[in-house]
Design an enzyme around this catalytic site. Structure first.
Site, PDB file in Angstrom:
ATOM      1  CG  HIS A   1      -1.470  -0.997   5.911  1.00 54.61           C
ATOM      2  ND1 HIS A   1      -1.989  -0.009   6.702  1.00 54.61           N
ATOM      3  CD2 HIS A   1      -1.705  -0.611   4.637  1.00 54.61           C
ATOM      4  CE1 HIS A   1      -2.499   0.950   5.935  1.00 54.61           C
ATOM      5  NE2 HIS A   1      -2.345   0.613   4.678  1.00 54.61           N
TER       6      HIS A   1
ATOM      7  CB  CYS B   1      -5.674  -0.519   4.702  1.00 58.78           C
ATOM      8  SG  CYS B   1      -5.407   0.092   3.020  1.00 58.78           S
TER       9      CYS B   1
ATOM     10  CB  CYS C   1      -0.903   0.005   1.236  1.00 61.49           C
ATOM     11  SG  CYS C   1      -2.064   1.393   1.267  1.00 61.49           S
TER      12      CYS C   1
ATOM     13  CG  ASP D   1      -0.686   4.105   5.326  1.00 62.80           C
ATOM     14  OD1 ASP D   1       0.221   4.634   6.012  1.00 62.80           O
ATOM     15  OD2 ASP D   1      -1.876   4.113   5.671  1.00 62.80           O
TER      16      ASP D   1
ATOM     17  NE  ARG E   1      -0.622   5.096   8.736  1.00 60.71           N
ATOM     18  CZ  ARG E   1      -1.905   4.932   9.079  1.00 60.71           C
ATOM     19  NH1 ARG E   1      -2.282   5.154  10.316  1.00 60.71           N
ATOM     20  NH2 ARG E   1      -2.792   4.537   8.193  1.00 60.71           N
TER      21      ARG E   1
HETATM   22 CO    CO Z   1      -3.408   1.260   3.062  1.00 55.36          CO
END
Ligand code: CO
Length: 218
Positions: free
Chosen positions: A98, A101, A42, A44, A46
């Site tokens: 994750h 998400c 992803c 993201d 993080r």
């Molecule tokens: Co995500």
């Protein structure tokens, strides 16, 4: 700060530190890359691929998009896969979702954000496909369940591409994995959705999906 000087300062310090640890690091790496892994994760912020598995530059080939989706007509993702499998000859492809998400959460909540809703529609299809069983999952665990299911479905999509199919036909050593990363503790979880050949696809998909419901429906 218009030129983001702080990031360039960080960059020079990082390059210096890296060179101190290994004086030949950049010289060696600039000549070739030889990664064994393709990470499909992803976007993201993080979930930084290399850091999570503590691998250096050169060791991980990476493709990231919102909600780690593998779509059969996404030439961006497919080109990454094709180059990774046929040219770099990676030995493993991991689809890494994750927990927490936002993309999957938006689907679960029917939230609307504009253009991206079309992309996330692929996760919406997964939600609808498993709707009956998802509804049996307690509400507080439903997001985790859909996140895990999304990974398992994307593993299957990776396996179904002509890139992976042809690699297996050639007898190339290539394993596809499905993992989920926990934001709260930094741990990776293996969904045991491991596929090494076409014959394993159906059973692996079925048992991995079943485990999601066994885990989350109590
Ligand atoms: Co995500």
């Amino acid at each position: 700060m218009k030129k983001l000087k702080n990031l360039f300062d960080n960059n020079r310090l990082w390059a210096e530190r890296t060179k101190q640890n290994d004086p030949d690091f950049f010289a060696t790496l600039s000549k070739q890359q030889n990664p064994e892994y393709l990470w499909i994760g992803c976007s993201d912020s993080r979930v930084p691929a290399n850091e999570i598995v503590d691998l250096l530059p050169g060791e991980l080939f990476v493709h990231r998009n919102v909600a780690n989706i593998v779509v059969h007509t996404d030439h961006n993702c497919l080109s990454v896969m094709q180059y990774a499998v046929e040219v770099l000859k990676v030995k493993h492809i991991m689809v890494v979702g994750h927990y927490g998400c936002g993309g999957v959460q938006a689907v679960l909540n029917d939230a609307k954000f504009g253009l991206i809703d079309n992309w996330l529609r692929h996760v919406g299809d997964i939600k609808e496909k498993h709707m009956t069983q998802l509804n049996a999952v307690p509400e507080e665990k439903r997001l985790d369940a859909l996140i895990e299911l999304n990974v398992i479905e994307q593993v299957r999509n990776v396996c179904r591409t002509n890139i992976v199919q042809e690699a297996w036909l050639r007898g190339q050593n290539l394993t596809v994995h499905g993992w989920v990363y926990g934001l709260v503790n930094g741990h990776l979880h293996d969904l045991e959705s491991v596929v090494t050949c076409t014959d394993e696809m159906a059973d692996t998909y079925k048992s991995a999906a079943q485990r999601v419901f066994d885990r989350n429906i109590k």
